[in-house]
Design a protein around this motif. Structure first.
Motif, PDB file in Angstrom:
ATOM      1  N   MET A   1      12.672  10.366 -38.014  1.00 43.10           N
ATOM      2  CA  MET A   1      12.812  11.814 -38.051  1.00 43.10           C
ATOM      3  C   MET A   1      11.623  12.500 -37.391  1.00 43.10           C
ATOM      4  N   LEU A   2      10.404  12.028 -37.693  1.00 41.10           N
ATOM      5  CA  LEU A   2       9.205  12.619 -37.099  1.00 41.10           C
ATOM      6  C   LEU A   2       9.187  12.424 -35.591  1.00 41.10           C
ATOM      7  N   THR A   3       9.564  11.263 -35.140  1.00 41.15           N
ATOM      8  CA  THR A   3       9.563  10.990 -33.706  1.00 41.15           C
ATOM      9  C   THR A   3      10.482  11.941 -32.972  1.00 41.15           C
ATOM     10  N   GLN A   4      11.611  12.250 -33.592  1.00 42.16           N
ATOM     11  CA  GLN A   4      12.568  13.158 -32.966  1.00 42.16           C
ATOM     12  C   GLN A   4      12.163  14.616 -33.144  1.00 42.16           C
ATOM     13  N   SER A   5      11.766  14.985 -34.359  1.00 42.45           N
ATOM     14  CA  SER A   5      11.503  16.387 -34.664  1.00 42.45           C
ATOM     15  C   SER A   5      10.151  16.869 -34.153  1.00 42.45           C
ATOM     16  N   ALA A   6       9.130  16.037 -34.280  1.00 45.66           N
ATOM     17  CA  ALA A   6       7.783  16.452 -33.885  1.00 45.66           C
ATOM     18  C   ALA A   6       7.457  16.029 -32.455  1.00 45.66           C
ATOM     19  N   ALA A   7       7.433  14.724 -32.231  1.00 41.73           N
ATOM     20  CA  ALA A   7       7.060  14.229 -30.907  1.00 41.73           C
ATOM     21  C   ALA A   7       8.112  14.538 -29.857  1.00 41.73           C
ATOM     22  N   GLY A   8       9.340  14.811 -30.295  1.00 43.19           N
ATOM     23  CA  GLY A   8      10.415  15.059 -29.341  1.00 43.19           C
ATOM     24  C   GLY A   8      10.494  16.484 -28.829  1.00 43.19           C
ATOM     25  N   ARG A   9       9.683  17.374 -29.361  1.00 45.05           N
ATOM     26  CA  ARG A   9       9.711  18.765 -28.911  1.00 45.05           C
ATOM     27  C   ARG A   9       9.042  18.911 -27.547  1.00 45.05           C
ATOM     28  N   PRO A  10       9.437  19.937 -26.790  1.00 45.60           N
ATOM     29  CA  PRO A  10       8.724  20.216 -25.536  1.00 45.60           C
ATOM     30  C   PRO A  10       7.250  20.490 -25.818  1.00 45.60           C
ATOM     31  N   ALA A  11       6.387  20.155 -24.891  1.00 49.02           N
ATOM     32  CA  ALA A  11       4.949  20.291 -25.084  1.00 49.02           C
ATOM     33  C   ALA A  11       4.546  21.715 -25.431  1.00 49.02           C
ATOM     34  N   ALA A  12       5.138  22.693 -24.782  1.00 46.73           N
ATOM     35  CA  ALA A  12       4.785  24.091 -25.047  1.00 46.73           C
ATOM     36  C   ALA A  12       5.137  24.480 -26.482  1.00 46.73           C
ATOM     37  N   ASP A  13       6.270  24.005 -26.976  1.00 46.03           N
ATOM     38  CA  ASP A  13       6.677  24.295 -28.349  1.00 46.03           C
ATOM     39  C   ASP A  13       5.743  23.618 -29.339  1.00 46.03           C
ATOM     40  N   GLN A  14       5.335  22.404 -29.025  1.00 41.67           N
ATOM     41  CA  GLN A  14       4.411  21.686 -29.904  1.00 41.67           C
ATOM     42  C   GLN A  14       3.079  22.414 -30.020  1.00 41.67           C
ATOM     43  N   ASP A  15       2.593  22.934 -28.904  1.00 41.20           N
ATOM     44  CA  ASP A  15       1.306  23.621 -28.896  1.00 41.20           C
ATOM     45  C   ASP A  15       1.334  24.834 -29.829  1.00 41.20           C
ATOM     46  N   VAL A  16       2.409  25.607 -29.760  1.00 44.32           N
ATOM     47  CA  VAL A  16       2.560  26.781 -30.630  1.00 44.32           C
ATOM     48  C   VAL A  16       2.688  26.348 -32.085  1.00 44.32           C
ATOM     49  N   TRP A  17       3.480  25.335 -32.330  1.00 48.38           N
ATOM     50  CA  TRP A  17       3.712  24.833 -33.685  1.00 48.38           C
ATOM     51  C   TRP A  17       2.413  24.318 -34.306  1.00 48.38           C
ATOM     52  N   ASN A  18       1.650  23.566 -33.541  1.00 43.68           N
ATOM     53  CA  ASN A  18       0.396  23.025 -34.049  1.00 43.68           C
ATOM     54  C   ASN A  18      -0.623  24.124 -34.330  1.00 43.68           C
ATOM     55  N   ALA A  19      -0.617  25.168 -33.519  1.00 42.69           N
ATOM     56  CA  ALA A  19      -1.518  26.295 -33.773  1.00 42.69           C
ATOM     57  C   ALA A  19      -1.189  26.943 -35.108  1.00 42.69           C
ATOM     58  N   ARG A  20       0.080  27.018 -35.429  1.00 47.14           N
ATOM     59  CA  ARG A  20       0.487  27.607 -36.713  1.00 47.14           C
ATOM     60  C   ARG A  20      -0.021  26.766 -37.885  1.00 47.14           C
ATOM     61  N   GLN A  21      -0.054  25.456 -37.704  1.00 51.72           N
ATOM     62  CA  GLN A  21      -0.561  24.596 -38.777  1.00 51.72           C
ATOM     63  C   GLN A  21      -2.040  24.857 -39.027  1.00 51.72           C
ATOM     64  N   VAL A  22      -2.776  25.113 -37.949  1.00 52.90           N
ATOM     65  CA  VAL A  22      -4.208  25.402 -38.077  1.00 52.90           C
ATOM     66  C   VAL A  22      -4.436  26.660 -38.904  1.00 52.90           C
ATOM     67  N   TYR A  23      -3.563  27.643 -38.754  1.00 53.18           N
ATOM     68  CA  TYR A  23      -3.724  28.884 -39.509  1.00 53.18           C
ATOM     69  C   TYR A  23      -3.439  28.684 -40.996  1.00 53.18           C
ATOM     70  N   VAL A  24      -2.627  27.702 -41.325  1.00 51.15           N
ATOM     71  CA  VAL A  24      -2.440  27.363 -42.738  1.00 51.15           C
ATOM     72  C   VAL A  24      -3.763  26.870 -43.316  1.00 51.15           C
ATOM     73  N   ALA A  25      -4.444  26.001 -42.581  1.00 48.39           N
ATOM     74  CA  ALA A  25      -5.745  25.497 -43.020  1.00 48.39           C
ATOM     75  C   ALA A  25      -6.761  26.629 -43.126  1.00 48.39           C
ATOM     76  N   LEU A  26      -6.712  27.553 -42.188  1.00 48.76           N
ATOM     77  CA  LEU A  26      -7.614  28.706 -42.223  1.00 48.76           C
ATOM     78  C   LEU A  26      -7.421  29.501 -43.506  1.00 48.76           C
ATOM     79  N   GLY A  27      -6.164  29.737 -43.880  1.00 50.89           N
ATOM     80  CA  GLY A  27      -5.882  30.479 -45.108  1.00 50.89           C
ATOM     81  C   GLY A  27      -6.393  29.758 -46.338  1.00 50.89           C
TER      82      GLY A  27
END
Length: 219
Positions: free
Chosen positions: A124-150
């Motif tokens: 599931m992770l390989t398809q859902s996470a690693a399978g996303r386009p690079a641009a989408d991954q970059d935005v998604w990963n940035a959102r995770q960083v903001y969770v840590a910031l909070g």
């Protein structure tokens, strides 16, 4: 092992009312080692989608490096240089199948389960996470960083440590200064921790927040 603990609602509300985005830090007041460790642990234990933790936290202790970062963003120079602890939160640009493999191995070791049991999760992770386009991954990963910031901001408030999150950074120059250029990671946001300086007028400002009825809706 999970431990039971209780923090009163009043304690949490009081801490959140006390905190503000500190504009001036007292450079002569330093964090206690225990508080510094707690803040870094809060970052490390922050939740992320699928637990992938697509981040790196750079603790900038070197004064010369701080000065160089401050020169890149004059508006935040004093916060970068005067705070007791400066942390730059970087995101992984792209999550690959190899990153998924490493994460699944970590889960396997932490929970004592077999690779076979985790195979559906890995697929599931390989398809859902690693399978996303690079641009989408970059935005998604940035959102995770903001969770840590909070999480870090809330932890600081509970510790009565002042903090200021800073989107006012220059990612390209920060990456060059911090050795991230050309790596898997890139600067997303920074956070300064310390203690408010008496000269900071924002410390006495009344909190301006919209009424609960305007921002909270029960469905």
């Amino acid at each position: 092992m999970n431990q039971e603990y209780t923090i009163s609602a009043d304690t949490i509300v009081s801490a959140m009312n006390w905190r503000y985005a500190t504009k001036a830090f007292d450079r002569n007041k330093q964090l206690a080692d225990a508080d510094r460790a707690a803040l870094l642990t809060a970052l490390r234990l922050s939740p992320s989608s699928y637990g992938l933790q697509p981040w790196k936290f750079l603790v900038v202790d070197d004064n010369a490096t701080r000065s160089k970062l401050g020169e890149a963003v004059p508006a935040n120079k004093s916060k970068i240089e005067d705070s007791s602890m400066l942390v730059v939160l970087a995101r992984r640009r792209v999550t690959t199948a190899q990153h998924v493999e490493q994460h699944v191995q970590t889960v396997q070791e932490a929970r004592g389960v077999s690779a076979e049991e985790l195979q559906p999760f890995k697929n599931m992770l390989t398809q859902s996470a690693a399978g996303r386009p690079a641009a989408d991954q970059d935005v998604w990963n940035a959102r995770q960083v903001y969770v840590a910031l909070g999480c870090a901001l809330t932890t600081a408030a509970m510790l009565k440590v002042d903090a200021c999150p800073m989107e006012g950074v220059n990612p390209e120059k920060f990456d060059q200064t911090l050795g991230l250029a050309g790596s898997d990671f890139t600067t997303t946001v920074a956070i300064a921790f310390g203690y408010r300086d008496k000269s900071d007028p924002f410390a006495s400002y009344s909190r301006a927040r919209r009424a609960a009825s305007e921002v909270i809706e029960f469905v």
